[in-house]
Design an enzyme around this catalytic site. Structure first.
Site, PDB file in Angstrom:
ATOM      1  CG  ASP A  66       1.189  -5.286  -0.133  1.00 21.91           C
ATOM      2  OD1 ASP A  66       0.598  -6.363  -0.300  1.00 21.91           O
ATOM      3  OD2 ASP A  66       2.190  -5.170   0.600  1.00 21.91           O
ATOM      4  CE  LYS A  68       1.508  -9.358   1.677  1.00 21.47           C
ATOM      5  NZ  LYS A  68       1.967  -7.957   1.684  1.00 21.47           N
ATOM      6  CB  ILE A  72     -16.510 -15.134   2.011  1.00 23.05           C
ATOM      7  CG1 ILE A  72     -17.177 -13.776   2.220  1.00 23.05           C
ATOM      8  CG2 ILE A  72     -16.438 -15.915   3.316  1.00 23.05           C
ATOM      9  CD1 ILE A  72     -18.661 -13.870   2.563  1.00 23.05           C
ATOM     10  N   PRO A  73     -15.443 -15.059  -1.031  1.00 23.24           N
ATOM     11  CG  PRO A  73     -15.624 -16.875  -2.500  1.00 23.24           C
ATOM     12  CD  PRO A  73     -15.743 -16.508  -1.058  1.00 23.24           C
ATOM     13  CD  GLN A 202      10.695 -10.254   4.316  1.00 19.97           C
ATOM     14  OE1 GLN A 202      10.132 -11.345   4.322  1.00 19.97           O
ATOM     15  NE2 GLN A 202      10.169  -9.198   3.734  1.00 19.97           N
TER      16      GLN A 202
HETATM   17  O1  C5P Z   1      11.704  -3.978   4.292  1.00 15.14           O
HETATM   18  P1  C5P Z   1      11.465  -5.095   3.325  1.00 15.14           P
HETATM   19  O2  C5P Z   1      12.221  -4.927   2.031  1.00 15.14           O
HETATM   20  O3  C5P Z   1      11.615  -6.466   3.935  1.00 15.14           O
HETATM   21  O4  C5P Z   1       9.919  -4.905   2.969  1.00 15.14           O
HETATM   22  C1  C5P Z   1       9.178  -5.897   2.348  1.00 15.14           C
HETATM   23  C2  C5P Z   1       7.828  -5.392   1.975  1.00 15.14           C
HETATM   24  O5  C5P Z   1       7.230  -6.420   1.187  1.00 15.14           O
HETATM   25  C3  C5P Z   1       6.845  -5.106   3.103  1.00 15.14           C
HETATM   26  O6  C5P Z   1       6.046  -3.989   2.717  1.00 15.14           O
HETATM   27  C4  C5P Z   1       5.976  -6.340   3.191  1.00 15.14           C
HETATM   28  O7  C5P Z   1       4.665  -6.050   3.589  1.00 15.14           O
HETATM   29  C5  C5P Z   1       6.012  -6.840   1.767  1.00 15.14           C
HETATM   30  N1  C5P Z   1       5.951  -8.288   1.644  1.00 15.14           N
HETATM   31  C6  C5P Z   1       5.125  -8.850   0.738  1.00 15.14           C
HETATM   32  N2  C5P Z   1       5.051 -10.207   0.634  1.00 15.14           N
HETATM   33  C7  C5P Z   1       5.815 -10.996   1.340  1.00 15.14           C
HETATM   34  C8  C5P Z   1       6.689 -10.431   2.267  1.00 15.14           C
HETATM   35  C9  C5P Z   1       6.748  -9.057   2.378  1.00 15.14           C
HETATM   36  O8  C5P Z   1       4.428  -8.122   0.008  1.00 15.14           O
HETATM   37  N3  C5P Z   1       5.794 -12.292   1.146  1.00 15.14           N
END
Ligand code: C5P
Length: 249
Positions: A66, A68, A72-73, A202
């Site tokens: 993860d 993310k 750039i492509p 969140q």
């Molecule tokens: O502790 P919690 O359950 O809030 O953890 C959420 C996890 O999901 C974190 O690792 C965060 O990086 C990830 N996340 C994600 N996409 C999002 C929000 C959170 O992958 N939109």
């Protein structure tokens, strides 16, 4: 889809706590999601020989990288290439960084891993830590979160992604728009009593059964499982089963 694969554990702990928590929870979840800890796990392996990656896989969980990606492509394609030896089963890229970028990542994944062995490619939509006010007024993206996530989901599908990360509030719309095969992965999940007291970053939250009932395929849970351990994992699966029943009714 197997019940076990519906829960991803976000391994968001200090590295020294990771082996113990993998020991306890790793065998009970379908996925272990690694972000910053992915980098630290290499240092741990080099310095002490503790191999978190093998620990996770030996317990039957798949690794979700993860990080993310957003660039750039050609650079994103480079990230995909660089991840080929890591034994990952899922990676993700920001949908906001264009169809062209996601296409470049997906093309490279097919070339490098082979079309049948590639990890799942998942887009990131509007992060669950962002609400409409922040999206409109800080980021300058007009419209509702639902409308923007809809557009990003359509783009991710066009680019060949297997699914998208969104909050539970957009899950039903994504399934309706992109079809049932397009996976919806949902973070910002809390148990009911934590919703008000433990939101942390969140903003667009939900509880496990409602998220699954709304159409989410995989739930991401970090803090609730870290705090609650094995009991919390069992409760999450029980709520997922409730959600599946609600969805079928
Ligand atoms: O502790 P919690 O359950 O809030 O953890 C959420 C996890 O999901 C974190 O690792 C965060 O990086 C990830 N996340 C994600 N996409 C999002 C929000 C959170 O992958 N939109």
């Amino acid at each position: 889809m197997k019940l076990k694969d519906r829960l991803a554990f976000a391994l968001d702990v200090p590295i020294e706590k990771a082996p113990d928590i993998i020991e306890k929870i790793g065998g009970r979840v379908g996925w272990v999601k690694m972000n910053f800890i992915f980098l630290e796990a290499y240092v741990l392996l080099a310095e002490s020989g503790i191999d978190l990656f093998s620990m996770i896989r030996e317990r039957g969980a798949k690794i979700w990288l993860d990080l993310k990606w957003s660039d750039i492509p050609n650079t994103v394609a480079g990230y995909v290439l660089a991840s080929r030896g890591l034994g990952i089963s899922m990676f993700n890229m920001h949908a906001l960084s264009t169809i062209e970028m996601m296409k470049a990542g997906n093309k490279r994944a097919r070339e490098v891993f082979g079309p049948d062995n590639r990890p799942l490619s998942i887009a990131i939509s509007i992060l669950t830590s962002i609400d409409q006010d922040k999206m409109n007024n800080e980021l300058g993206i007009p419209g509702t979160v639902t409308d923007v996530v809809k557009r990003l989901a359509i783009n991710a599908k066009k680019a060949g992604c297997d699914g998208i990360v969104s909050s539970m509030h957009e899950a039903g719309m994504i399934k309706k728009t992109c079809g049932d095969d397009f996976k919806v992965i949902t973070p910002a999940i809390r148990f009911l009593e934590e919703l008000k007291t433990d939101a942390r970053d969140q903003k667009r939250l939900g509880i496990p059964s409602n998220a699954i009932a709304a159409g989410s395929d995989i739930l991401v849970m970090g803090s609730s499982l870290i705090k609650g351990g094995v009991e919390a994992v069992e409760r999450a699966y029980a709520e997922i089963e409730d959600g599946l029943k609600k969805r079928a009714a």
